[in-house]
Write an enzyme that holds these catalytic residues in place. Structure first.
Site, short mmCIF file in Angstrom:
data_model
loop_
_atom_site.label_atom_id
_atom_site.label_comp_id
_atom_site.label_asym_id
_atom_site.label_seq_id
_atom_site.Cartn_x
_atom_site.Cartn_y
_atom_site.Cartn_z
N SER A 92 0.83 -1.21 0.00
CA SER A 92 0.00 0.00 0.00
C SER A 92 0.86 1.27 0.00
CB SER A 92 -0.92 0.03 1.23
OG SER A 92 -1.68 -1.15 1.30
N GLN A 93 0.27 2.32 -0.52
CA GLN A 93 0.91 3.65 -0.53
C GLN A 93 1.11 4.12 0.93
OE1 GLN A 93 -1.76 6.46 -2.27
NE2 GLN A 93 -0.41 8.20 -1.90
#
Ligand code: SAH
Length: 221
Positions: free
Chosen positions: A69-70
């Protein structure tokens, strides 16, 4: 596993400091979350060929059609689900690389992490061992069932997007618990939903639009 936990060059402390400044500018205000992101080596959670991009604020491929994930989303979800406290028991659905798991492990007493793709979870386990984060239990399973034997949980964080929130996850929230989960509104757009369980039921609020990988049923060896 590479031995350079601290990193050099593009994976150095300076690169992590820059990322944290960016997250602050984007509105992440929880100091504990920011400090843990500052000290957690995200480059150890991705393939060496991509490690020079580890401290860009972006999702990156981790194999098996999945992504780490970012960082902004990790920070946002962690801040929303912990809400200033230190929950005892947290359930994570979608271990993936284990990066979010490592952040949670440093902020909660016990983390229970469920992943449907076994090779991803095996790698994540090794990484957490190297970082000496020992308060995490892993389960290879379809997270749509939650982890009923270990619940109820004080917080639930889901990193894949179902079309509707599985009832099992709602049931495994303790009264007062919080859950963050992306819920698909169209194929490629989701609402990041914060759910609060109260004495009388569940309250939902949309935090923002996000793009996660889909929540898939069944497990893969
Ligand atoms: N937080 C992780 C995100 C990984 S991507 C990271 O930053 O690395 C989301 C993960 O959810 C993928 O690994 C995917 O396999 C997993 N996933 C999707 N549907 C699932 C389900 N029903 N049960 C368990 N894991 C699931």
């Amino acid at each position: 596993m590479r031995p350079d936990i601290n990193g050099i060059g593009m994976t150095s402390q300076r690169a992590r400091d820059r990322l944290v400044r960016r997250l602050e500018e984007q509105g992440i205000a929880d100091r504990r979350v920011l400090e843990i992101i500052r000290s957690t080596p995200r480059h150890l959670f991705i393939d060496e060929a991509l490690s020079h991009r580890a401290y860009e604020d972006t999702a990156l491929p981790i194999g098996h059609n999945q992504t780490i994930s970012q960082p902004y989303i990790v920070a946002l979800m962690t801040q929303a689900v912990l809400a200033g406290g230190k929950p005892k028991k947290v359930l994570e659905i979608g271990t993936g690389s284990g990066y979010q798991t490592a952040i949670l492990a440093q902020m909660c007493e016990e983390v229970y992490s469920v992943e449907r793709i076994r090779p991803l979870q095996d790698l994540a386990k090794q990484r957490l061992r190297v970082l000496k984060l020992n308060n995490v239990q892993f389960k290879h399973s379809d997270g749509g069932f939650g982890w009923p034997e270990k619940g109820p949980f004080d917080a639930i964080l889901c990193a894949a997007a179902p079309a509707i929130i599985p009832q099992e996850l709602l049931e495994q929230m303790a009264v007062g618990a919080r859950m963050v989960i992306p819920v698909a509104v169209r194929d490629d757009v989701q609402d990041l939903v914060l759910v609060l369980r109260t004495e009388s039921g569940w309250q939902q609020q949309v935090l923002e639009k996000v793009r996660f990988v889909p929540f898939l049923r069944g497990s893969v060896s």
